[in-house]
Design a protein around this motif. Sequence first.
Motif, mmCIF file in Angstrom:
data_model
loop_
_atom_site.group_PDB
_atom_site.id
_atom_site.type_symbol
_atom_site.label_atom_id
_atom_site.label_comp_id
_atom_site.label_asym_id
_atom_site.label_seq_id
_atom_site.Cartn_x
_atom_site.Cartn_y
_atom_site.Cartn_z
ATOM 1 N N LYS A 105 12.847 -3.091 -21.706
ATOM 2 C CA LYS A 105 12.639 -1.934 -22.577
ATOM 3 C C LYS A 105 13.062 -0.639 -21.914
ATOM 4 C CE LYS A 105 8.686 -4.111 -24.855
ATOM 5 N NZ LYS A 105 7.240 -3.990 -25.174
ATOM 6 N N ASN A 106 13.231 -0.631 -20.564
ATOM 7 C CA ASN A 106 13.610 0.608 -19.863
ATOM 8 C C ASN A 106 15.083 0.502 -19.470
ATOM 9 O OD1 ASN A 106 13.193 3.142 -18.793
ATOM 10 N ND2 ASN A 106 12.458 2.365 -16.832
ATOM 11 N N THR A 107 15.373 0.450 -18.162
ATOM 12 C CA THR A 107 16.774 0.359 -17.713
ATOM 13 C C THR A 107 17.262 -1.073 -17.730
ATOM 14 O OG1 THR A 107 16.134 0.090 -15.407
ATOM 15 C CG2 THR A 107 16.390 2.336 -16.224
ATOM 16 N N ILE A 158 4.651 -3.066 -9.188
ATOM 17 C CA ILE A 158 3.478 -2.268 -9.586
ATOM 18 C C ILE A 158 3.831 -1.335 -10.735
ATOM 19 C CG2 ILE A 158 1.787 -0.583 -8.782
ATOM 20 C CD1 ILE A 158 2.022 -1.759 -6.002
ATOM 21 N N GLU A 159 5.003 -0.655 -10.635
ATOM 22 C CA GLU A 159 5.405 0.303 -11.676
ATOM 23 C C GLU A 159 5.657 -0.399 -13.001
ATOM 24 O OE1 GLU A 159 7.951 2.748 -14.145
ATOM 25 O OE2 GLU A 159 8.526 0.861 -13.183
ATOM 26 N N ASN A 160 6.260 -1.610 -12.944
ATOM 27 C CA ASN A 160 6.548 -2.374 -14.155
ATOM 28 C C ASN A 160 5.249 -2.772 -14.865
ATOM 29 O OD1 ASN A 160 8.713 -3.952 -15.721
ATOM 30 N ND2 ASN A 160 7.188 -5.525 -15.240
ATOM 31 N N ALA A 161 4.203 -3.176 -14.079
ATOM 32 C CA ALA A 161 2.923 -3.549 -14.679
ATOM 33 C C ALA A 161 2.276 -2.356 -15.361
ATOM 34 C CB ALA A 161 1.999 -4.127 -13.607
ATOM 35 N N ILE A 162 2.318 -1.174 -14.706
ATOM 36 C CA ILE A 162 1.701 0.028 -15.292
ATOM 37 C C ILE A 162 2.455 0.488 -16.538
ATOM 38 C CG2 ILE A 162 1.168 2.443 -14.837
ATOM 39 C CD1 ILE A 162 0.715 1.674 -11.909
ATOM 40 N N ARG A 163 3.784 0.365 -16.497
ATOM 41 C CA ARG A 163 4.601 0.868 -17.607
ATOM 42 C C ARG A 163 4.433 0.002 -18.868
ATOM 43 N NH1 ARG A 163 9.181 4.002 -17.958
ATOM 44 N NH2 ARG A 163 9.308 4.115 -15.681
ATOM 45 N N ARG A 203 0.835 -1.207 0.000
ATOM 46 C CA ARG A 203 0.000 0.000 0.000
ATOM 47 C C ARG A 203 0.869 1.256 0.000
ATOM 48 N NH1 ARG A 203 -2.483 -3.479 3.699
ATOM 49 N NH2 ARG A 203 -4.446 -4.354 2.919
ATOM 50 N N ARG A 204 1.979 1.200 0.720
ATOM 51 C CA ARG A 204 2.886 2.356 0.756
ATOM 52 C C ARG A 204 3.501 2.584 -0.626
ATOM 53 N NH1 ARG A 204 7.575 1.433 4.707
ATOM 54 N NH2 ARG A 204 5.798 0.900 6.054
ATOM 55 N N ALA A 205 3.898 1.515 -1.310
ATOM 56 C CA ALA A 205 4.478 1.655 -2.647
ATOM 57 C C ALA A 205 3.447 2.179 -3.645
ATOM 58 C CB ALA A 205 5.020 0.301 -3.106
ATOM 59 N N GLU A 206 2.171 1.733 -3.483
ATOM 60 C CA GLU A 206 1.123 2.182 -4.405
ATOM 61 C C GLU A 206 0.939 3.696 -4.324
ATOM 62 O OE1 GLU A 206 -3.718 1.838 -4.999
ATOM 63 O OE2 GLU A 206 -2.722 1.031 -3.204
ATOM 64 N N LYS A 207 1.032 4.261 -3.103
ATOM 65 C CA LYS A 207 0.823 5.702 -2.941
ATOM 66 C C LYS A 207 1.901 6.515 -3.641
ATOM 67 C CE LYS A 207 -1.623 5.201 1.464
ATOM 68 N NZ LYS A 207 -1.575 5.497 2.913
ATOM 69 N N GLU A 208 3.082 5.927 -3.862
ATOM 70 C CA GLU A 208 4.196 6.650 -4.503
ATOM 71 C C GLU A 208 4.102 6.595 -6.033
ATOM 72 O OE1 GLU A 208 7.761 5.021 -2.998
ATOM 73 O OE2 GLU A 208 7.373 5.541 -0.899
ATOM 74 N N ILE A 209 3.133 5.882 -6.570
ATOM 75 C CA ILE A 209 3.021 5.692 -8.027
ATOM 76 C C ILE A 209 1.723 6.330 -8.508
ATOM 77 C CG2 ILE A 209 2.916 3.987 -9.887
ATOM 78 C CD1 ILE A 209 4.366 2.046 -8.039
ATOM 79 N N ASP A 210 1.789 6.981 -9.639
ATOM 80 C CA ASP A 210 0.585 7.542 -10.257
ATOM 81 C C ASP A 210 -0.117 6.418 -11.029
ATOM 82 O OD1 ASP A 210 -1.400 9.011 -11.351
ATOM 83 O OD2 ASP A 210 -0.123 10.106 -12.789
ATOM 84 N N THR A 211 -1.152 5.841 -10.410
ATOM 85 C CA THR A 211 -1.853 4.695 -11.025
ATOM 86 C C THR A 211 -2.930 5.134 -12.009
ATOM 87 O OG1 THR A 211 -3.397 4.614 -9.169
ATOM 88 C CG2 THR A 211 -1.414 3.238 -9.019
ATOM 89 N N GLY A 212 -3.319 6.417 -11.991
ATOM 90 C CA GLY A 212 -4.325 6.882 -12.930
ATOM 91 C C GLY A 212 -5.663 6.180 -12.720
ATOM 92 N N ASN A 213 -6.237 5.631 -13.812
ATOM 93 C CA ASN A 213 -7.532 4.932 -13.745
ATOM 94 C C ASN A 213 -7.388 3.436 -13.456
ATOM 95 O OD1 ASN A 213 -8.954 7.295 -14.339
ATOM 96 N ND2 ASN A 213 -8.687 6.977 -16.557
ATOM 97 N N ILE A 214 -6.180 3.010 -13.159
ATOM 98 C CA ILE A 214 -5.932 1.583 -12.910
ATOM 99 C C ILE A 214 -6.293 1.257 -11.458
ATOM 100 C CG2 ILE A 214 -4.176 -0.228 -12.829
ATOM 101 C CD1 ILE A 214 -2.672 1.354 -15.000
ATOM 102 N N THR A 215 -7.069 0.154 -11.265
ATOM 103 C CA THR A 215 -7.475 -0.298 -9.922
ATOM 104 C C THR A 215 -6.430 -1.256 -9.364
ATOM 105 O OG1 THR A 215 -9.808 -0.120 -10.496
ATOM 106 C CG2 THR A 215 -9.254 -1.476 -8.582
ATOM 107 N N VAL A 216 -5.929 -0.939 -8.174
ATOM 108 C CA VAL A 216 -4.958 -1.802 -7.493
ATOM 109 C C VAL A 216 -5.655 -2.382 -6.264
ATOM 110 C CG1 VAL A 216 -2.699 -1.990 -6.414
ATOM 111 C CG2 VAL A 216 -3.048 -0.398 -8.334
#
Length: 933
Positions: A886-888, A836-841, A800-813
Amino acid sequence: MKDDEYVSVSNDSSAPNKKKDKGPLHQIHRFFGRLKLRTVLTLLFGLVVVLAICITGLLAFQNSQYSANELAGQLQHEVANRISDQLDSYLQVPHFVNQLSIDSFKHNRVSVHDTEDLKEYFLELSHQFDTVEAICYGHEKEGNYTIISKVGSPGLATGKERYYGISNQNTNFSFVEYHLFPDGRTGEKTITIPDYDPRTRPWYQEAVQAKEPVWTPIYMWLEGIVSIDAVRPVYSDTGELLGVMDTALTLSGISDFLQKIEISPHGQAFIIEKSGVLVASSTVREPYVNENGTLVRLSASACKDPVIQRTSHYLLEHLGNQTIISSKQFQCDYGGTRQLVQISPYQDQYGLDWLIVVVIPESDIMGSIYAHNQITFIFLICAIIGTIILCIFLARYITKPVLSMNRSAKALARGDFSLWTDLDRDDELGELSHSFSQMAVQLRTMFSSLKASEERYLSLFQSSADAIFLLDTCTLLEMNRAAEEMFQISAVDACGKEASSLFDEIGPVICEMINSYRLENNEYLSKTISRINNDGEQYLNIQITKIPEDNRILSLVHIRDITKERQAIISFAEQEALQKSFTQIQMILQLLPDPTFVIDADGYVLFWNRAFEKLTGYSSASMIGKGDYEYSVPIHGIKRPVLIDLVLHPEISSDNLYDRIEQEGDIIKSSFWVDISGEMKYISAIAACLYDSTGTIIGAIETIRDITTLKQAEEALLVANNKLNLLSSITRHDILNKIMISKAYLSFIEEIDLNPDQKTYMDAIKRSLSEIEHFVSFSKTYQELGMKVPEWQDVGEIFRRAEKEIDTGNITVNIAISGIFILVDPLFEKVCYNLIENAIRHGEKLTRIDITSYEANTGLLIKIKDDGIGIPDDQKKLIFERGFGKNTGYGLFLTREILSISSITISEQGSFGDGCLFVIDVPKGKYHIDEQS
């Protein structure tokens, strides 16, 4: 219960011959043989007389019963005929009135269009035929209606008053009713009913549909009167319907006749339709109910009168839907009373189809016969009693000398040889008496000798220290006092019962031994068993010997308590085994390389091994038996609780004793620096409780290990690692400074006009600098791996703490994890962030991420599932390699490395096209679940 061995026995036996079955004459002979002679003679004499009297009385009773039934049948038939005749005369009147009226219409003696003419004519008919309740006529074409009735709006009148009702054009086709004076003059108006059309009434429509004289169904008038109407359509010479003539009868008229008819003191009569609905009854005046102006007729089976109700049920059960074309008589019993029932059909030419039921209690007919039978019965009883008394006196005279000899013989059987009385007779009975007297003298001598022998046997039997039983097969015959004491049961209660149901578990064993083996003379069967009683385990030796007696074989059972002998043997063997085990354990503890000592539950030293002597310089002899924390002095220099005390006494606080304690079940561990003999040593200690076979704590054991060298190497490694980290930090800082300077120069160069080739080179240099920055950033994160010890972390809270640091937009976590803690590197939050960030990206069409967990056989499984595009199968293993992506290319690589520090693995198990499914496998021991959460 345990068994020892059996001794060998032989199995030679022969089955006894079975007695042949006897016939019924033999059984009768045996029955009379059990009775006294006086009783047999009395029974035989009395039986003949009683049988003759009873047969005569039975025939007389059956004859009276037959005569009563014949009389009842004649009475029922007569009553039914009277009811049928009365119904004929009562029900013919309304049809006769209709015929008279129609004849008067046809011959123009009365005009159907003249209401006054109709009124006078109907009034004359009403007085002439007094049983008729109402006479009326309804006109088909004009809808006119004229009626003369005994019933007005106030209700049923006295029968002398008449009411005149009319509905025509003059009344605006409203029904208006007037009271009529005795002379026929019209009196006051009693009721007005607007819009009254006779052609809509049931009686009118019934006649029109039938097209002939017919009875209407029983229905209720507007005034609340229930009637059955005789209706007849009126036709012209050309066949045109002119109107309907109606003459009404009330049901109460039929009930009045039934109530007046004489049947029997408690007899009843009632009339029902074929459907079972009650028409009239001699006990129920109104067989219907008026519910808010609606007629509810009573079914005979639902009538409150019990006779009608039960008779109806009987008819329904036994006759059903049978068509009754003639009278039937039968009997039925209810309420303890027999009822004589006759059912007769009643039909007429106008459609009536009723059943006349006459019910007469048998007691009404049999009353006087029963009284006569009672007097006859009393005379018979008196005759029987007199006969029995006479037979008794006769039997006494015959059996008196036999009874005298019987008493003397019983005295002999009891052992009293002095009470024999000789009969002063010269017949056969006298000779028999003299022979018995001589036999008594001989028996006296024999019994005296036998009594002395029996007393010696009983003395030996009762004085034996062993429990002794005497059994016939498995039935207990005798037992001595030792047996009573051993099994706590008296001989009086036990003798005569099956041994298998006595003596707890010993009884079935005795029966099994008796039934399983056949013993020859001088052989015995022996068996040793154990059982649990109030004093603990008891060992019993059972010996069985066969004793022949007359035509049977008895079993003599000796049971000896050998508990003390067996316990002595077991105790000696246990002590030997215990001594051997103690020696082995003592040798093992002495040879342990780690210092170890043992204390008892009271805190006194039981064992102090050689390694402890070598470490502390304290000998085993000086420490064994010491208490009051004396065993802490060699290590800590003072008396104080140590780990072994914390295990035995969990209530002792460890706050001021050790910096850090680990506990796994009832085992506790700790590591600490301590000064031993002037030298600082780093000690690792572990302690646990010791239990006996019942699970009771009997002491504790503590083992310590000198890990000073390991601790020093660890600290040296930490210093070296810190120096390397410092060097790496300085180097990264210098590299980042150089990169920043290079980017500044590049920004200056970009202000100059460059050709395409030069711009291409500039872009390549900028990409190279960016990659160098990523490498430096990755080296900083990777350097922090393993720097801190793993710690317990709340999985759900970290996600939950990691989710708050990411802009999830309209995605439901959806994070469906609560109260689950895992032992993992402090960088675990980086793992949650990356997943979480990898799934959104990379999810592309991603809308939802679900994070769940469950326990499996291998441990805890944490699942991170999304509904994105997923990962191709050929890339599932490559995504965790450094630089792939595809990123780093470092996110999932770092995730795997962080988890691997705590032996936690991660894999991707999704299907390409359906989304990603990352599964984190936490082994057992690396997680715990807070049940309250």
